[in-house]
Design a protein around this motif. Sequence first.
Motif, PDB file in Angstrom:
ATOM      1  N   ASN A 146       0.840  -1.212   0.000  1.00  0.00           N
ATOM      2  CA  ASN A 146       0.000   0.000   0.000  1.00  0.00           C
ATOM      3  C   ASN A 146       0.869   1.254   0.000  1.00  0.00           C
ATOM      4  O   ASN A 146       0.595   2.203  -0.742  1.00  0.00           O
ATOM      5  CB  ASN A 146      -0.906   0.021   1.238  1.00  0.00           C
ATOM      6  N   GLY A 178      -6.347  -6.132   1.386  1.00  0.00           N
ATOM      7  CA  GLY A 178      -5.035  -6.181   2.036  1.00  0.00           C
ATOM      8  C   GLY A 178      -5.089  -5.799   3.501  1.00  0.00           C
ATOM      9  O   GLY A 178      -4.600  -6.539   4.374  1.00  0.00           O
ATOM     10  N   LEU A 179      -5.693  -4.688   3.842  1.00  0.00           N
ATOM     11  CA  LEU A 179      -5.722  -4.233   5.238  1.00  0.00           C
ATOM     12  C   LEU A 179      -6.607  -5.115   6.097  1.00  0.00           C
ATOM     13  O   LEU A 179      -6.314  -5.326   7.275  1.00  0.00           O
ATOM     14  CB  LEU A 179      -6.191  -2.773   5.303  1.00  0.00           C
ATOM     15  N   SER A 180      -7.712  -5.659   5.494  1.00  0.00           N
ATOM     16  CA  SER A 180      -8.581  -6.571   6.259  1.00  0.00           C
ATOM     17  C   SER A 180      -7.785  -7.784   6.693  1.00  0.00           C
ATOM     18  O   SER A 180      -7.855  -8.198   7.863  1.00  0.00           O
ATOM     19  CB  SER A 180      -9.762  -7.046   5.406  1.00  0.00           C
ATOM     20  N   PHE A 191       1.321   3.337   9.419  1.00  0.00           N
ATOM     21  CA  PHE A 191       0.617   2.180   9.959  1.00  0.00           C
ATOM     22  C   PHE A 191       1.544   1.525  10.969  1.00  0.00           C
ATOM     23  O   PHE A 191       2.723   1.324  10.685  1.00  0.00           O
ATOM     24  CB  PHE A 191       0.279   1.170   8.852  1.00  0.00           C
ATOM     25  N   ASP A 222     -10.571   5.779  -2.675  1.00  0.00           N
ATOM     26  CA  ASP A 222     -10.835   6.533  -3.916  1.00  0.00           C
ATOM     27  C   ASP A 222     -10.859   5.591  -5.106  1.00  0.00           C
ATOM     28  O   ASP A 222      -9.876   4.925  -5.417  1.00  0.00           O
ATOM     29  CB  ASP A 222      -9.733   7.591  -4.071  1.00  0.00           C
ATOM     30  N   PHE A 267       0.481   3.958  -2.907  1.00  0.00           N
ATOM     31  CA  PHE A 267      -0.120   5.274  -2.697  1.00  0.00           C
ATOM     32  C   PHE A 267       0.919   6.376  -2.475  1.00  0.00           C
ATOM     33  O   PHE A 267       0.573   7.474  -2.063  1.00  0.00           O
ATOM     34  CB  PHE A 267      -1.119   5.211  -1.529  1.00  0.00           C
ATOM     35  N   TYR A 272     -13.085  -2.314   1.117  1.00  0.00           N
ATOM     36  CA  TYR A 272     -13.172  -0.861   1.137  1.00  0.00           C
ATOM     37  C   TYR A 272     -11.956  -0.233   0.490  1.00  0.00           C
ATOM     38  O   TYR A 272     -10.823  -0.593   0.766  1.00  0.00           O
ATOM     39  CB  TYR A 272     -13.330  -0.342   2.582  1.00  0.00           C
ATOM     40  N   CYS A 326      -7.824  -4.804  -4.472  1.00  0.00           N
ATOM     41  CA  CYS A 326      -9.264  -5.056  -4.330  1.00  0.00           C
ATOM     42  C   CYS A 326      -9.780  -4.819  -2.926  1.00  0.00           C
ATOM     43  O   CYS A 326     -10.810  -5.333  -2.535  1.00  0.00           O
ATOM     44  CB  CYS A 326      -9.599  -6.460  -4.809  1.00  0.00           C
ATOM     45  N   GLY A 327      -9.094  -4.047  -2.114  1.00  0.00           N
ATOM     46  CA  GLY A 327      -9.608  -3.640  -0.792  1.00  0.00           C
ATOM     47  C   GLY A 327      -9.577  -4.762   0.232  1.00  0.00           C
ATOM     48  O   GLY A 327     -10.353  -4.723   1.197  1.00  0.00           O
ATOM     49  N   ASP A 375       4.932   6.350   5.143  1.00  0.00           N
ATOM     50  CA  ASP A 375       5.188   6.758   3.758  1.00  0.00           C
ATOM     51  C   ASP A 375       4.912   8.236   3.595  1.00  0.00           C
ATOM     52  O   ASP A 375       4.349   8.870   4.487  1.00  0.00           O
ATOM     53  CB  ASP A 375       4.336   5.909   2.792  1.00  0.00           C
ATOM     54  N   ILE A 426      -0.259   9.771  -0.459  1.00  0.00           N
ATOM     55  CA  ILE A 426      -1.410  10.710  -0.619  1.00  0.00           C
ATOM     56  C   ILE A 426      -2.199  10.929   0.677  1.00  0.00           C
ATOM     57  O   ILE A 426      -2.974  11.866   0.793  1.00  0.00           O
ATOM     58  CB  ILE A 426      -2.357  10.226  -1.741  1.00  0.00           C
ATOM     59  N   GLY A 427      -2.006  10.030   1.643  1.00  0.00           N
ATOM     60  CA  GLY A 427      -2.729  10.172   2.919  1.00  0.00           C
ATOM     61  C   GLY A 427      -4.208   9.806   2.802  1.00  0.00           C
ATOM     62  O   GLY A 427      -4.721   9.535   1.704  1.00  0.00           O
ATOM     63  N   ILE A 428      -4.859   9.820   3.949  1.00  0.00           N
ATOM     64  CA  ILE A 428      -6.280   9.377   3.973  1.00  0.00           C
ATOM     65  C   ILE A 428      -7.094  10.382   4.812  1.00  0.00           C
ATOM     66  O   ILE A 428      -6.628  10.870   5.851  1.00  0.00           O
ATOM     67  CB  ILE A 428      -6.390   7.977   4.629  1.00  0.00           C
ATOM     68  N   GLY A 459      -4.820  -0.136  -8.703  1.00  0.00           N
ATOM     69  CA  GLY A 459      -5.085  -1.570  -8.598  1.00  0.00           C
ATOM     70  C   GLY A 459      -5.287  -1.991  -7.159  1.00  0.00           C
ATOM     71  O   GLY A 459      -5.135  -1.202  -6.226  1.00  0.00           O
TER      72      GLY A 459
HETATM   73  P1  ADP Z   1      -6.141  -2.194  -1.728  1.00  0.00           P
HETATM   74  O1  ADP Z   1      -6.061  -3.511  -2.345  1.00  0.00           O
HETATM   75  O2  ADP Z   1      -7.134  -1.286  -2.387  1.00  0.00           O
HETATM   76  O3  ADP Z   1      -4.872  -1.582  -1.427  1.00  0.00           O
HETATM   77  P2  ADP Z   1      -6.282  -2.297   1.143  1.00  0.00           P
HETATM   78  O4  ADP Z   1      -7.236  -3.001   2.071  1.00  0.00           O
HETATM   79  O5  ADP Z   1      -4.909  -2.693   1.241  1.00  0.00           O
HETATM   80  O6  ADP Z   1      -6.892  -2.465  -0.315  1.00  0.00           O
HETATM   81  O7  ADP Z   1      -6.421  -0.792   1.399  1.00  0.00           O
HETATM   82  C1  ADP Z   1      -7.644  -0.200   1.434  1.00  0.00           C
HETATM   83  C2  ADP Z   1      -7.562   1.234   1.016  1.00  0.00           C
HETATM   84  O8  ADP Z   1      -6.893   2.009   2.007  1.00  0.00           O
HETATM   85  C3  ADP Z   1      -6.841   1.488  -0.193  1.00  0.00           C
HETATM   86  O9  ADP Z   1      -7.562   1.266  -1.369  1.00  0.00           O
HETATM   87  C4  ADP Z   1      -6.405   2.936  -0.037  1.00  0.00           C
HETATM   88  O10 ADP Z   1      -7.438   3.764  -0.493  1.00  0.00           O
HETATM   89  C5  ADP Z   1      -6.230   3.075   1.435  1.00  0.00           C
HETATM   90  N1  ADP Z   1      -4.790   2.933   1.806  1.00  0.00           N
HETATM   91  C6  ADP Z   1      -4.161   1.865   2.319  1.00  0.00           C
HETATM   92  N2  ADP Z   1      -2.865   2.122   2.594  1.00  0.00           N
HETATM   93  C7  ADP Z   1      -2.657   3.420   2.208  1.00  0.00           C
HETATM   94  C8  ADP Z   1      -1.540   4.280   2.208  1.00  0.00           C
HETATM   95  N3  ADP Z   1      -0.290   3.885   2.654  1.00  0.00           N
HETATM   96  N4  ADP Z   1      -1.659   5.529   1.732  1.00  0.00           N
HETATM   97  C9  ADP Z   1      -2.864   5.967   1.272  1.00  0.00           C
HETATM   98  N5  ADP Z   1      -3.966   5.193   1.242  1.00  0.00           N
HETATM   99  C10 ADP Z   1      -3.863   3.919   1.696  1.00  0.00           C
END
Ligand code: ADP
Length: 603
Positions: free
Chosen positions: A505, A567-569, A594, A554, A509, A551, A564-565, A533, A536-538, A562
């Motif tokens: 991520n 990774g973080l889950s 993180f 943007d 980003f 989720y 599919c939302g 990092d 772009i931030g959140i 690319g």
């Molecule tokens: P993806 O496969 O879309 O990366 P993730 O679950 O890993 O799915 O992340 C979910 C969303 O969180 C991302 O689509 C992105 O919008 C936001 N995100 C995650 N990590 C970062 C980051 N380091 N900087 C900015 N946005 C992030």
Amino acid sequence: MRIRSEIILFFLLISVIPLSIVAYISYDNGKEAIRASVMEKLLGATENTGNAIDNWMAARKDDMRVISQSRIVVSKDKKQLHEYLDTFVRGYRGVYREFFILDLNGSIIFSTLDREGNAGNERYFTEAANGKLYVSDVSLSEIPGSSEMIIANPVKNNGTITGIMAARVSLENLYRIIENIDVGKSGEVFIVNKDGNIIFHKNRSMILLRSIDDNHAVREVRYEKNGIAEYINYKGEKVLGSYYWLPLYRWGLIVEENIDEAYTGVVTLGRLMVTVSFFAIIGVVFLAVVISRRLTEPIKSLENGAIDLVKGNFRPIPVTSSNEIGRLAEIFNQTASELLFIRKKLEDRIQLANHDLEKKNRELIDANEGLKKLDVMKSEFISLISHELKTPLSTIKVSAEYLETDDNADPVERKEMLRVIIKNIDRQTRMINDILDLSKMEAGKMEFQFENVDMREIVNAVIENIGQLALKKKITISLDIPDSLPQIIADKEKLIIVLNNLAGNAFKFTPEGGSILISVKDLGDSIEVSMKDTGIGIDKEKLEKIFDKFYQVDSTSRRKIGGCGLGLSIASGIIRTHGSQIHVESKPGGGSTFSFRLKKAEP
Ligand code: ADP
């Protein structure tokens, strides 16, 4: 009917009926007593008058007996006779109008009025000549409206009748005695002779000029009876009449009193009874009102209390007595407060249950909303996953077709094509693995093998994965790891997945020229791993959601970048299994950090 009216009616019934009966009986008895007393009084007055007449007449007869036996009368000396008899005429003030003496032939030989004449045929003469004292009938005198009678007695000398002594007696004095009888304003006293002719009346003009036959008392007295009766008199008035027969003179004395006047006492008694009954009834009504109020007021307040209780705004009712009603009021107050207490408890419980229901309802709504969102996310995921899966497939297909059609292709190009194909197959494999990992984790089927792990090894493995790519994108990766780093307890492979996802991520980003800092800090009993990092931030409000499945903040950048939302889950699920959680700090345009903590292994 209200209780109060019933009580009043009851009191009236049990008091007014007996009261009326008692009043009526008392009135009736009183009436009879008054009538008896009135009659007795009238009879007494009549009898007294009769006696007075008798006495008066006896006095006259005595006078005549004395006079006729006096020496002067026997001697018949006219001068002495004048002196002697004139004293009687004067002394008795009009009782004796004339004294006269008759010889045995009936010739008047002496008269105090010097009258002459012969009365030989007169009854008084013949009767007296026979040796009897005789009282004549009443007759009118020469004085208008005045009546008189003659009393005659023989004059005896040595037992031989030598003449007759007679006196003309005026009845005016007697009349005055009679007139003294109290017969009220309208009452009348009169005397009739045996023929029914009036011989005494207040109205002197009636004397001997009027005979009364159509009168009960006159009829009775002519039968020589005494008595009293109610009847219609000769004037047509209803009267109470008392009659008394005077046998010596054959006179009937009649005393009449107007019946209404006679019985005024009865009328007064009747009025008195009515007044007493009226006040008694007023008293009874007053008592009934007071008692009924005393009885019904507590009942009324019980009723009001019950109504208030039903409405829910009950206040204790006043207990005004210690009798049964007072105790009932006490019991009512007690029961009411217990009821209110129970009601309050029930209301509280219902309120609690309502709160609970509302909460559950909200939860259901939220869950429903969540499901809806999940549904939307799933749809998005399907289109996303289709897209993500299709993209490498298209690339693979184009490369494969190229290899198939161009047998003479440059070996370097062929190799490049094959590399592209392999890379895209890897990408797809990763994606499918992500999906499989998540579903495994959610189903609780992911297996963890905890062991003592060196964090530095894991960081190196991750740098190996993204190092080349970072170089290409001109992103600097730096490390901040202490030289002596203690081991931690973790599942090595899973931790690599976590750090790969976070680093992936950070790489995705962070624009070209940015940097990524991986640091590990020793916190005593745990270590803290963070991935910082300059990307772009959140947005602050989206920070919590990024750990949700599927989720993505943007969609436009996502489409370019690319993913599919998932990774973080997956990463947060793995760290949770390690007894910790991922923490994020970020601001739009200001990069993201993180971090998570892990327990150190036992030394
Ligand atoms: P993806 O496969 O879309 O990366 P993730 O679950 O890993 O799915 O992340 C979910 C969303 O969180 C991302 O689509 C992105 O919008 C936001 N995100 C995650 N990590 C970062 C980051 N380091 N900087 C900015 N946005 C992030």
